[in-house]
Design a protein around this motif. Structure first.
Motif, mmCIF file in Angstrom:
data_model
loop_
_atom_site.group_PDB
_atom_site.id
_atom_site.type_symbol
_atom_site.label_atom_id
_atom_site.label_comp_id
_atom_site.label_asym_id
_atom_site.label_seq_id
_atom_site.Cartn_x
_atom_site.Cartn_y
_atom_site.Cartn_z
ATOM 1 N N SER A 268 -34.996 -23.908 -9.234
ATOM 2 C CA SER A 268 -34.471 -23.459 -7.915
ATOM 3 C C SER A 268 -32.654 -24.321 -7.513
ATOM 4 C CB SER A 268 -34.738 -25.652 -7.461
ATOM 5 O OG SER A 268 -34.022 -25.834 -6.521
ATOM 6 N N THR B 248 -30.980 -25.771 -6.501
ATOM 7 C CA THR B 248 -30.198 -27.365 -5.765
ATOM 8 C C THR B 248 -29.333 -27.861 -7.123
ATOM 9 O OG1 THR B 248 -31.540 -28.952 -5.300
ATOM 10 C CG2 THR B 248 -32.119 -28.419 -6.926
ATOM 11 N N ASN C 259 -39.493 -31.779 6.034
ATOM 12 C CA ASN C 259 -38.369 -31.749 5.712
ATOM 13 C C ASN C 259 -37.289 -30.835 5.594
ATOM 14 O OD1 ASN C 259 -38.563 -34.729 5.240
ATOM 15 N ND2 ASN C 259 -39.958 -33.576 3.066
ATOM 16 N N ASN C 260 -37.892 -29.799 5.849
ATOM 17 C CA ASN C 260 -37.440 -28.217 5.686
ATOM 18 C C ASN C 260 -37.268 -27.682 6.925
ATOM 19 O OD1 ASN C 260 -38.706 -27.763 2.762
ATOM 20 N ND2 ASN C 260 -36.711 -28.259 2.715
ATOM 21 N N LEU C 261 -36.511 -26.136 7.084
ATOM 22 C CA LEU C 261 -35.961 -26.668 9.087
ATOM 23 C C LEU C 261 -36.421 -25.589 8.997
ATOM 24 C CD1 LEU C 261 -33.524 -25.319 10.628
ATOM 25 C CD2 LEU C 261 -32.836 -24.024 8.929
ATOM 26 N N ASP D 167 -26.893 -33.149 2.003
ATOM 27 C CA ASP D 167 -26.119 -31.530 2.507
ATOM 28 C C ASP D 167 -25.076 -30.442 2.054
ATOM 29 O OD1 ASP D 167 -28.311 -30.615 3.065
ATOM 30 O OD2 ASP D 167 -28.303 -31.007 4.995
ATOM 31 N N PHE E 142 -33.522 -19.281 -4.267
ATOM 32 C CA PHE E 142 -33.083 -20.683 -3.090
ATOM 33 C C PHE E 142 -33.620 -20.518 -1.733
ATOM 34 C CE2 PHE E 142 -28.537 -19.819 -4.339
ATOM 35 C CZ PHE E 142 -28.416 -19.508 -5.182
ATOM 36 N N LYS F 245 -42.288 -31.909 -5.289
ATOM 37 C CA LYS F 245 -40.909 -31.157 -4.487
ATOM 38 C C LYS F 245 -40.757 -31.335 -3.374
ATOM 39 C CE LYS F 245 -43.798 -27.436 -1.811
ATOM 40 N NZ LYS F 245 -43.638 -26.006 -0.724
ATOM 41 N N VAL G 262 -28.224 -22.407 10.416
ATOM 42 C CA VAL G 262 -29.193 -22.999 11.081
ATOM 43 C C VAL G 262 -29.179 -22.307 12.608
ATOM 44 C CG1 VAL G 262 -29.861 -24.733 12.195
ATOM 45 C CG2 VAL G 262 -28.917 -24.996 10.088
ATOM 46 N N LEU H 43 -36.220 -29.577 17.149
ATOM 47 C CA LEU H 43 -35.870 -29.717 16.084
ATOM 48 C C LEU H 43 -34.174 -30.350 15.892
ATOM 49 C CD1 LEU H 43 -35.115 -28.080 13.391
ATOM 50 C CD2 LEU H 43 -33.989 -26.587 14.856
ATOM 51 N N SER H 44 -33.519 -30.844 15.037
ATOM 52 C CA SER H 44 -32.622 -32.027 14.815
ATOM 53 C C SER H 44 -31.785 -30.977 14.330
ATOM 54 C CB SER H 44 -32.680 -32.975 14.285
ATOM 55 O OG SER H 44 -33.575 -33.772 14.991
ATOM 56 N N VAL H 45 -30.714 -30.403 14.358
ATOM 57 C CA VAL H 45 -29.771 -29.647 13.689
ATOM 58 C C VAL H 45 -28.417 -30.527 13.172
ATOM 59 C CG1 VAL H 45 -27.689 -28.118 13.784
ATOM 60 C CG2 VAL H 45 -29.976 -27.177 15.335
ATOM 61 N N PHE H 46 -28.935 -30.717 11.546
ATOM 62 C CA PHE H 46 -27.999 -31.638 11.314
ATOM 63 C C PHE H 46 -26.496 -31.035 10.427
ATOM 64 C CE2 PHE H 46 -32.735 -32.304 9.389
ATOM 65 C CZ PHE H 46 -32.387 -33.304 9.952
ATOM 66 N N TYR I 115 -35.665 -34.983 -7.781
ATOM 67 C CA TYR I 115 -36.305 -33.897 -7.756
ATOM 68 C C TYR I 115 -35.337 -32.490 -7.821
ATOM 69 C CZ TYR I 115 -37.575 -29.451 -6.381
ATOM 70 O OH TYR I 115 -37.733 -27.918 -5.570
ATOM 71 N N ARG J 244 -27.407 -20.942 4.917
ATOM 72 C CA ARG J 244 -28.066 -21.314 3.456
ATOM 73 C C ARG J 244 -28.569 -19.887 3.245
ATOM 74 N NH1 ARG J 244 -26.908 -24.907 2.880
ATOM 75 N NH2 ARG J 244 -27.622 -27.520 3.123
ATOM 76 N N GLY K 97 -25.181 -25.633 9.280
ATOM 77 C CA GLY K 97 -24.899 -25.297 7.522
ATOM 78 C C GLY K 97 -25.722 -23.955 7.322
HETATM 79 C C1 WQD Z 1 -31.526 -25.629 5.283
HETATM 80 C C2 WQD Z 1 -30.405 -25.904 5.971
HETATM 81 C C3 WQD Z 1 -30.412 -28.205 6.309
HETATM 82 C C4 WQD Z 1 -33.398 -29.691 9.132
HETATM 83 C C5 WQD Z 1 -34.467 -27.742 -0.116
HETATM 84 C C6 WQD Z 1 -34.164 -28.471 -1.640
HETATM 85 C C7 WQD Z 1 -34.491 -27.194 -1.783
HETATM 86 C C8 WQD Z 1 -35.332 -26.545 -2.429
HETATM 87 C C9 WQD Z 1 -35.096 -25.854 -0.384
HETATM 88 C C10 WQD Z 1 -37.918 -27.085 -2.553
HETATM 89 C C11 WQD Z 1 -29.792 -27.445 6.330
HETATM 90 C C12 WQD Z 1 -30.612 -28.176 8.439
HETATM 91 C C13 WQD Z 1 -32.606 -28.576 8.069
HETATM 92 C C14 WQD Z 1 -33.806 -30.129 9.979
HETATM 93 C C15 WQD Z 1 -31.995 -29.207 10.105
HETATM 94 N N1 WQD Z 1 -36.768 -27.092 -2.422
HETATM 95 N N2 WQD Z 1 -31.976 -28.642 8.923
HETATM 96 N N3 WQD Z 1 -32.344 -29.436 10.476
HETATM 97 O O1 WQD Z 1 -31.917 -28.663 1.855
HETATM 98 O O2 WQD Z 1 -30.719 -25.875 1.711
HETATM 99 O O3 WQD Z 1 -32.969 -27.093 0.634
HETATM 100 O O4 WQD Z 1 -35.454 -27.332 0.297
HETATM 101 O O5 WQD Z 1 -38.621 -27.321 -2.662
HETATM 102 O O6 WQD Z 1 -34.370 -28.006 -3.390
HETATM 103 O O7 WQD Z 1 -32.816 -28.718 -0.639
HETATM 104 O O8 WQD Z 1 -33.633 -26.454 2.965
HETATM 105 O O9 WQD Z 1 -35.191 -26.157 4.569
HETATM 106 O O10 WQD Z 1 -33.485 -28.644 4.323
HETATM 107 O O11 WQD Z 1 -32.516 -27.116 4.875
HETATM 108 O O12 WQD Z 1 -30.362 -28.089 10.622
HETATM 109 O O13 WQD Z 1 -34.883 -30.295 10.622
HETATM 110 O O14 WQD Z 1 -31.094 -26.302 8.056
HETATM 111 O O15 WQD Z 1 -29.268 -29.592 6.901
HETATM 112 O O16 WQD Z 1 -28.354 -26.768 6.229
HETATM 113 P P1 WQD Z 1 -31.962 -26.851 1.972
HETATM 114 P P2 WQD Z 1 -33.790 -27.033 4.315
#
Ligand code: WQD
Length: 332
Positions: free
Chosen positions: A124, A126, A198-200, A295, A178, A84, A269, A215-218, A149, A231, A229
């Motif tokens: 997902s 996605t 990888n996830n927020l 993204d 989601f 995943k 975010v 934390l890097s806010v992308f 993925y 979500r 962003g």
């Molecule tokens: C959320 C927001 C980032 C990390 C992904 C997959 C999806 C599902 C869930 C599962 C975005 C921002 C993130 C960070 C940030 N997958 N961010 N700094 O990309 O919506 O969904 O996870 O297994 O299929 O695509 O989730 O949590 O990565 O990002 O600013 O260090 O947080 O840019 O706007 P995403 P996310």
């Protein structure tokens, strides 16, 4: 009869095991423990007072899966098992296609051999790609995924539509998640990412506890209310309850039906950072960085179909999600 959870010791699988047991269902878990630990079974027992049967098994092992179907009376399967990590899937496409498609096909073949016809699949949001605008309805176009993925989820959806068409007695529910976050309020189970998250939310909680520096806010130049962003964050316990409702639906309907599992609310975010700080009385150290490739600006659900047909809706709010995620980070 029991419900088989493949990947049942993972983040969403373990919470679903708890909610199914709470709903008086018998649960059997198959998991190869490649991204989880056997002790999760103890935690599920601690929370519910009931221990689910557990077999360590990679579900691409058809003989092993067949043995489980012989050992237990399986009413239906909730298929969580799969790779995943979005970024990893870009680096290892062959492994992702092989594993995710193979495991689904193995489950389907063994189900067919045992005339087991109820299946819930972890899809997902996605799969919506960048095709249309939020809020996404289940009828929105899918495909155009940005990584392997996402394509495996899309491809499995197509496989399942074909399987349901070929066997009118099949009941298949595809759940498009989601952004699941949070953890069980007991603090005993939650998300345990391998390596750098990888996830927020996992990145944020690891920053606050001191494992990461900041934390890097992308991106802060998106066309959203504060530039970051947006979500549809959903508490994992609400998501788990959605599976209980989906299985109930599969008991009463045949065919293949798709449901979004989200709250219908988009938070940015920065909204999440602020809610986390307020809920937990902590400071989140963050820096704005360039956008992350792949993204989209905004992604949230229209959850009305699940409300109408599954009689399910998310009940927990962003503060609950932040509070429970932080409790888990401090315990794990
Ligand atoms: C959320 C927001 C980032 C990390 C992904 C997959 C999806 C599902 C869930 C599962 C975005 C921002 C993130 C960070 C940030 N997958 N961010 N700094 O990309 O919506 O969904 O996870 O297994 O299929 O695509 O989730 O949590 O990565 O990002 O600013 O260090 O947080 O840019 O706007 P995403 P996310």
């Amino acid at each position: 009869m029991a419900i088989l959870l493949t990947g049942g010791t993972g983040f969403i699988g373990s919470h679903t095991a708890v909610e199914l047991i709470n709903a008086k269902q018998d649960v059997v878990i198959a998991d190869d423990l490649s991204n989880s630990k056997a002790e999760i079974v103890d935690k599920i027992e601690q929370i519910t007072g009931k221990r689910p049967a557990f077999r360590q098994l990679d579900v691409t092992d058809k003989a092993g899966l067949d043995a489980m179907f012989n050992e237990f009376q399986i009413e239906g399967v909730i298929h969580f098992a799969g790779f995943k990590a979005v970024g990893e899937s870009v680096a290892k496409p062959i492994e992702y296609y092989r594993n995710n498609l193979d495991s689904m096909l193995s489950v389907l073949e063994v189900m067919r051999a045992h005339q087991c016809r109820k299946l819930i699949f972890s899809s997902s949001a996605t799969v919506y790609g960048a095709n249309s605008e939020s809020p996404f309805k289940e009828t929105a176009p899918t495909g155009n995924c940005t990584n392997p993925y996402g394509w495996t989820k899309y491809m499995i959806e197509q496989i399942l539509f074909g399987v349901a068409q070929a066997d009118p007695d099949m009941s298949i529910v595809l759940l498009r998640y989601f952004n699941p976050i949070g953890a069980h309020e007991s603090g005993l189970i939650g998300e345990r990412p391998n390596g750098i998250p990888n996830n927020l939310l996992p990145y944020l909680t690891q920053t606050v506890i001191g494992i990461r520096d900041h934390l890097s806010v992308f991106g802060n130049d998106y066309p959203t209310h504060d530039g970051t962003g947006v979500r549809d964050f959903i508490h994992v316990v609400d998501l788990a309850k959605g599976h209980v409702a989906a299985f109930d639906y599969a008991r009463k309907h045949t065919g293949a039906e798709v449901f979004n599992l989200g709250t219908g609310i988009g938070y940015s975010v920065l909204d999440v950072i602020k809610a986390f700080e307020q809920a937990n009385g902590v400071k989140v150290k963050y820096q704005f960085c360039p956008r992350r490739p792949g993204d989209i600006a905004t992604c949230y659900s229209d959850p009305s179909k699940a409300k109408e047909l599954l009689h399910w809706q998310a009940e927990k709010n962003l503060v609950d999600m932040c509070r429970d995620a932080w409790r888990w980070q401090q315990n794990c």
